[in-house]
Design an enzyme around this catalytic site. Sequence first.
Site, PDB file in Angstrom:
ATOM      1  N   GLU A  17      30.511  65.633  57.207  1.00  0.00           N
ATOM      2  CA  GLU A  17      31.532  66.301  56.394  1.00  0.00           C
ATOM      3  C   GLU A  17      30.913  67.358  55.473  1.00  0.00           C
ATOM      4  O   GLU A  17      31.494  68.419  55.255  1.00  0.00           O
ATOM      5  CB  GLU A  17      32.300  65.281  55.540  1.00  0.00           C
ATOM      6  CG  GLU A  17      33.236  64.362  56.323  1.00  0.00           C
ATOM      7  CD  GLU A  17      32.524  63.160  56.947  1.00  0.00           C
ATOM      8  OE1 GLU A  17      31.274  63.097  56.907  1.00  0.00           O
ATOM      9  OE2 GLU A  17      33.219  62.276  57.496  1.00  0.00           O
ATOM     10  N   LEU A  18      29.727  67.057  54.949  1.00  0.00           N
ATOM     11  CA  LEU A  18      29.118  68.012  54.006  1.00  0.00           C
ATOM     12  C   LEU A  18      28.762  69.321  54.704  1.00  0.00           C
ATOM     13  O   LEU A  18      29.005  70.402  54.179  1.00  0.00           O
ATOM     14  CB  LEU A  18      27.873  67.406  53.343  1.00  0.00           C
ATOM     15  CG  LEU A  18      27.228  68.312  52.281  1.00  0.00           C
ATOM     16  CD1 LEU A  18      28.173  68.600  51.130  1.00  0.00           C
ATOM     17  CD2 LEU A  18      25.930  67.702  51.743  1.00  0.00           C
ATOM     18  N   LYS A  19      28.211  69.189  55.906  1.00  0.00           N
ATOM     19  CA  LYS A  19      27.854  70.390  56.668  1.00  0.00           C
ATOM     20  C   LYS A  19      29.064  71.323  56.830  1.00  0.00           C
ATOM     21  O   LYS A  19      28.997  72.521  56.567  1.00  0.00           O
ATOM     22  CB  LYS A  19      27.331  69.966  58.046  1.00  0.00           C
ATOM     23  CG  LYS A  19      27.099  71.108  59.002  1.00  0.00           C
ATOM     24  CD  LYS A  19      26.955  70.597  60.424  1.00  0.00           C
ATOM     25  CE  LYS A  19      26.715  71.720  61.389  1.00  0.00           C
ATOM     26  NZ  LYS A  19      25.426  72.388  61.214  1.00  0.00           N
ATOM     27  N   SER A 435      12.998  80.909  77.175  1.00  0.00           N
ATOM     28  CA  SER A 435      14.453  81.057  77.158  1.00  0.00           C
ATOM     29  C   SER A 435      14.845  82.515  77.012  1.00  0.00           C
ATOM     30  O   SER A 435      14.176  83.284  76.332  1.00  0.00           O
ATOM     31  CB  SER A 435      15.054  80.234  76.031  1.00  0.00           C
ATOM     32  OG  SER A 435      14.454  80.568  74.803  1.00  0.00           O
ATOM     33  N   ASP A 601       5.269  73.442  76.758  1.00  0.00           N
ATOM     34  CA  ASP A 601       5.390  73.769  75.333  1.00  0.00           C
ATOM     35  C   ASP A 601       4.979  72.599  74.448  1.00  0.00           C
ATOM     36  O   ASP A 601       5.416  71.471  74.669  1.00  0.00           O
ATOM     37  CB  ASP A 601       6.843  74.114  75.004  1.00  0.00           C
ATOM     38  CG  ASP A 601       7.286  75.420  75.655  1.00  0.00           C
ATOM     39  OD1 ASP A 601       6.461  76.341  75.737  1.00  0.00           O
ATOM     40  OD2 ASP A 601       8.459  75.502  76.068  1.00  0.00           O
ATOM     41  N   HIS A 696      12.896  86.019  65.479  1.00  0.00           N
ATOM     42  CA  HIS A 696      13.917  85.577  64.520  1.00  0.00           C
ATOM     43  C   HIS A 696      14.685  86.751  63.940  1.00  0.00           C
ATOM     44  O   HIS A 696      15.641  86.570  63.213  1.00  0.00           O
ATOM     45  CB  HIS A 696      13.265  84.761  63.399  1.00  0.00           C
ATOM     46  CG  HIS A 696      12.812  83.429  63.891  1.00  0.00           C
ATOM     47  ND1 HIS A 696      11.482  83.120  64.075  1.00  0.00           N
ATOM     48  CD2 HIS A 696      13.517  82.346  64.285  1.00  0.00           C
ATOM     49  CE1 HIS A 696      11.397  81.895  64.563  1.00  0.00           C
ATOM     50  NE2 HIS A 696      12.603  81.400  64.688  1.00  0.00           N
TER      51      HIS A 696
END
Length: 758
Positions: A17-19, A435, A601, A696
């Site tokens: 819920e917090l997320k 990926s 990996d 990123h």
Amino acid sequence: MTKIHSLGYPRIGAKRELKFAQEAYWQGKSTAEDLLNVAKEIRKINWTEQKDFDLVPVGDFSFYDQVLDMSQTLGVLPKRATDLGGDDLDQFFRAARGRSPKDSGAGVAASEMVKWFNSNYHYMVPEFHCNTEFTPNTERLVAQIKEAEALGVAIKPVLIGPISYLWLGKEKDDCSRISLLTKIIPAYGKILADLKEAGADWVQIDEPVLVMSLDEKWRSVFATTYGGVFPDAGLKVLLTTYFGALKENLELLQNAKVQGVHIDVVNAGWTEAESLLKSDKEIVSLGVIDGRNIWKADLNALLDKLEPLAKTYGDKLWLSSSSSLLHVPVDLDLEDSLDAEIKSWFAFARQKLQELRVLRKALNEGRAAVEAELSANAVALQGRRASTRVNNPAVKSRVAGITPDMDKRADTYETRAAAQKSLNLPLFPTTTIGSFPQTAEIRKYRSDFKKGLIDEATYKAAMQADIKQCVEIQEELGIDVFVHGEAERNDMVEYFGEQLAGYVFTKFAWVQSYGSRCVKPPIIYGDISRPKAMTVEWTKYAQSLTSKPMKGMLTGPVTILNWSFVRDDQPRSATCNQIALAIRDEVCDLEAAGVRVIQIDEPAIREGLPLKREDWQEYLDWAVKAFRISVCGVKNETQIHTHMCYSEFNDIMESIAAMDADVITIETSRSDMKLLEAFETFNYPNEIGPGVYDIHSPNVPTVENMVDLMEKAAKRIPVERLWVNPDCGLKTRGWAETKPALKNMVDAAKELRSKFAK
Ligand code: GLN
Ligand code: ZN
């Protein structure tokens, strides 16, 4: 009477819920008030859950991270976050994420995030300057104490202690953070006085730093701080350590002038626990219920240990979870489709509270008072020990039969490199890490297939179409070693876990990783084996579309282990070897299918390092060996790659070299190739692909920029051993920026070839 308490409870809510509340607020879809209400409700549920506990933590809730909370309580959020004004919540989110939802404009730099000891939780690193002043603000804590008191629970505020707090931070100028101790201590004095006034009797002061290998200066400030300098505000202090043994730091805890101490018995063992019990403390809290794993405790065995201690030490003995329960999922009862037998072996946070209740009752009223609970516990544990689903004799005997030649390649790197010349790769070969962008379309196919909305043939056709597209794009770009793109993988561990026997998956077993991010680690409950090939079909199909070498793409045994909940009934190294054999079979199957380059990996190898330096080598030895077992079944001609992506290689360089991969690709672009220093100094013998662009960021790196980085690399590593590749996988990127970025990368490699060609 033995008392029970917990060191902290998960704050994400049973169904995250917090997320959802955090993210809605950040996206401007809800108000701060909505968020505060969700938080209040979660705290209420958590406290109500622990209502009958002798002490209940207050201050373990956080909107992002408890270390950042502590920074705000001490009044030392980064200036860039406070300068922009707003209320406490605005400043807090600005420090956490670079912006408050109310901010317009570009925002500020977010705080650095680092792993919390040996867990997968990340904390926000405190920033210190010579002129840092602490201006305590206890509003949040006092308000929460009032909330908790209104529910009628016995409160125990939780703070991070001054030594750990300083130790966890970083200096932003050349002043030593230890020197801030004289300023931080009075701030704690003020905080403790406020807590006392708000009605607290006990305060939990966390000093987890005691489980680390501390140098003399940290040990000495710890000794002086808790030797009488730490403020006495009339509160009783429970000095709390967790995650490991204290060893040489045990005496620091013993000598601390505090009323109570807590030790993680699960990790530190009974000898340290007993020596603390013998000290002159008023209270010794034993963390006997594992706060880091999901297994039921053996309550009867614990009582065998605890009964004599309770008899000898009486009221001095308290019981708790080993660490905060933040690191385990919330509630097992939500798992309505988990296999009933396997489910009976687990305990999540809520169930762990129940285990503490049973222990308390057994010690205070005798085992007969909880006979039913104890026998149910014994039945479950006995079932687990005897289950044929846990123990697979074939796997056990295969591991026992691992021979020394199985973790060695047939020949040295030089000989292998000569054999691999048949791959016909140019100087500065180009490749990617695995990926390719995972479009909304791919994700939908995957989830529709999982839900049974599309059949296997449709799913397979969709994945193959994506592989085909990836191959065409790489062909067009002129990349040298291809990948198939990993469209079929949601997560690099889950994908393999789902296909390996010995794994189970949950629906709601989320654990906070950082901020609103949660992870749901798969659970290893039994011996690991590979019922059938896991990646061969996809790779073979991809290879059939091109004459360029197609890289087989696997996750290594150590990373699979470190990103799972691991069984506690055998050493981690034994479980790792089982995974290694499964991966080895996959590697050999790929080779047999004509795949000539295989990447395994291991991005998580470093995070498995034990807390204490003296334990590192043992871990590194078995971890490297497991990796080698998984890759060493191949011929000289087959080129083995590995990939890692974090920044500190320096202190484990020897082990990285010992992995003996033909090629290692690493993340380096952000550090401007400085990271390669370690490889140079060490004289790293095999091939290296230092990432030339930061995946990123959506920015498209220029040819010049990448040539420049590679020229820096070429100063450190012989050019014949250099590869050109991005930092990491591209799954979070879009094609729009990926294509031009890779085009520039290939052009950079071409330019390098003409520059360096003899
Ligand atoms: N092969 C993986 C990928 O490209 C590697 C991911 C990682 O290093 N975390 O996505
Ligand atoms: Zn990576």
